[in-house]
Scaffold this active site. Structure first.
Site, short mmCIF file in Angstrom:
data_model
loop_
_atom_site.label_atom_id
_atom_site.label_comp_id
_atom_site.label_asym_id
_atom_site.label_seq_id
_atom_site.Cartn_x
_atom_site.Cartn_y
_atom_site.Cartn_z
N ARG A 122 0.84 -1.26 0.13
CA ARG A 122 0.00 -0.02 0.16
C ARG A 122 0.96 1.38 0.02
O ARG A 122 0.60 2.32 -0.63
CB ARG A 122 -0.98 0.07 1.17
CG ARG A 122 -1.71 1.24 1.43
CD ARG A 122 -3.14 1.18 0.63
NE ARG A 122 -3.63 2.37 0.44
CZ ARG A 122 -4.53 3.04 1.19
NH1 ARG A 122 -4.59 2.47 2.60
NH2 ARG A 122 -4.97 4.18 1.03
N ARG A 170 -3.70 10.64 5.26
CA ARG A 170 -2.37 11.07 5.36
C ARG A 170 -2.26 12.21 4.50
O ARG A 170 -1.17 12.93 4.86
CB ARG A 170 -1.25 9.91 4.93
CG ARG A 170 -1.50 8.68 5.75
CD ARG A 170 -1.18 7.42 4.73
NE ARG A 170 -1.58 5.93 5.49
CZ ARG A 170 -2.91 5.64 5.11
NH1 ARG A 170 -3.63 6.07 4.29
NH2 ARG A 170 -2.98 4.50 5.69
N LYS A 212 7.98 6.90 15.67
CA LYS A 212 8.57 5.86 14.55
C LYS A 212 8.84 6.38 13.45
O LYS A 212 9.96 5.90 12.63
CB LYS A 212 7.29 4.76 14.56
CG LYS A 212 7.08 4.05 13.30
CD LYS A 212 8.19 3.24 12.95
CE LYS A 212 7.83 2.37 11.97
NZ LYS A 212 7.97 2.90 10.42
N PRO A 229 13.77 2.28 15.00
CA PRO A 229 12.38 2.68 15.15
C PRO A 229 11.50 1.26 15.48
O PRO A 229 11.79 0.10 15.01
CB PRO A 229 12.14 2.58 13.38
CG PRO A 229 13.56 2.80 12.89
CD PRO A 229 14.56 2.19 13.81
N ASP A 231 8.02 -0.35 15.20
CA ASP A 231 6.76 -0.60 14.59
C ASP A 231 5.96 -1.76 15.44
O ASP A 231 6.48 -2.26 16.30
CB ASP A 231 6.77 -0.54 13.24
CG ASP A 231 7.46 -2.03 12.86
OD1 ASP A 231 7.65 -2.94 13.73
OD2 ASP A 231 8.23 -1.83 11.78
N GLN A 269 17.44 -3.77 14.41
CA GLN A 269 16.23 -3.56 13.97
C GLN A 269 15.77 -4.15 12.51
O GLN A 269 14.63 -4.71 12.43
CB GLN A 269 15.73 -1.97 13.98
CG GLN A 269 14.14 -1.78 13.87
CD GLN A 269 13.76 -1.39 12.49
OE1 GLN A 269 14.60 -1.53 11.40
NE2 GLN A 269 12.54 -1.04 12.28
N PHE A 273 13.02 -6.86 12.12
CA PHE A 273 11.82 -6.57 11.44
C PHE A 273 11.64 -7.69 10.40
O PHE A 273 10.51 -8.37 10.12
CB PHE A 273 11.87 -5.36 10.93
CG PHE A 273 10.75 -4.99 9.74
CD1 PHE A 273 9.53 -4.83 10.51
CD2 PHE A 273 10.95 -4.75 8.49
CE1 PHE A 273 8.32 -4.42 9.58
CE2 PHE A 273 9.82 -4.49 7.72
CZ PHE A 273 8.68 -4.19 8.24
#
Length: 292
Positions: A122, A170, A212, A229, A231, A269, A273
């Site tokens: 997206r 957004r 973030k 970061p 999430d 990270q 992730f």
DNA sequence: CACCCTAGGTTCGGT
DNA sequence: ACCGAACCTAGGGTG
């Protein structure tokens, strides 16, 4: 041209890991994307990359790729440093060749403002819509891609236009943030070299930018490899794998990470992730039965 | 095919 | 300061 790469590099994993959203895969052309206003096509071959970019000489293309893929980072050494942690050692081993990318501040900032409450495909769709509608076309034969539009153009487009481009809620944030940057109230150039905490405070003044998003921009576009970061994937992962208590505030988890992983926790990270998304032991729906 | 839910978060309003 | 909910929309899952 051929670019020799002796560093670990997994091109596909790196390009589509949610750091940069401008890369697309094409069976005939390999992967193509836009880096610093240049159209670039890449294919991984033994010993390195087959690279191509219209209008760029070998020297310029080489330095562009070294810049984007951070080929001057000694990944082996960073791996070794992170691998003292057994959980991370396994993630690093499994995702060896996954590299941090280096991005330009504005496109990174705008992309991560779009990332709110969206998944990778997206986000890529929104970013591509922005570029296609507002950027400058870069054409070579049948392939057309677009530069990422500068702050002034995004500000000028305005909220309504950005909504038409599919940004949803957004749109308001991005239009407003673009106006602040275009108007010079916040200089992205002046953020270079500013210590992590201070740079973070300034970025968070922008609409649509929280902790973030600020950390993503600092890690990917401002050389702050100690940014971490957090999430939902990373939070879930550290809660489950490291027994970090649920309910810790963002900054508490980040402080824990810097303490635990050290100055390259940004790389940590990245592997956390990736491991959280792709398993094994992934939290992703349906990943468990397929890979375990 | 309709409906439901979630997705790399931020912000705003209420304790 | 600390929770909780709303926010656009595309895409996949379920009835």
């Amino acid at each position: 041209m051929f670019l020799s790469v002796t560093q670990p590099l997994d091109l596909a994993a790196t390009l589509f890991s949610g750091q940069d959203f401008r890369w697309r895969h094409d069976d005939a052309l390999g992967s193509h994307g836009v880096v610093k206003d240049h159209l670039v096509a890449l294919r991984q071959v033994p010993g390195g990359l087959e690279a191509w970019s219209p209008g760029l000489g070998e020297k310029a293309l080489t330095s562009l790729l070294r810049w984007h893929f951070r080929l001057d980072d000694d990944l082996e050494r960073i791996h070794a440093g992170l691998s003292t942690d057994p959980v991370l050692a396994r993630a690093v081993q499994r995702h060896r060749g996954l590299r941090l990318l280096r991005l330009e501040p504005w496109p990174a900032l705008a992309s991560f403002i779009c990332s709110s409450h969206a998944n990778i495909s997206r986000i890529a769709q929104m970013v591509e819509a922005l570029a296609t509608a507002l950027g400058r076309p870069l054409q070579s034969n049948a392939l057309v891609r677009h530069t990422f539009p500068p702050p002034a153009l995004v500000a000028e487009a305005g909220e309504a236009r950005l909504r038409e481009l599919g940004l949803g809620f957004r749109a308001r944030s991005l239009a407003a943030a673009a106006a602040v940057v275009a108007g010079g109230q916040l200089s992205l150039e002046a953020l270079a070299g500013v210590p992590l905490d201070e740079a973070r405070r300034r970025l968070i003044t922008l609409p649509g930018v929280g902790e973030k998003v600020a950390d993503c921009v600092l890690l990917l576009a401002y050389e702050h490899l100690d940014a971490f970061p957090i999430d939902r994937w990373v939070r879930r992962a550290v809660e489950q794998w490291y027994r970090v208590p649920r309910g810790w505030r963002y900054e508490a988890v980040a402080a824990w990470a810097r303490e635990h992983f050290g100055p390259y926790c940004g790389y940590a990270q990245l592997y956390i992730f990736q491991a959280a998304r792709l398993g094994p032991g992934s939290f992703a729906k349906g990943a468990g039965d397929a890979t375990v």
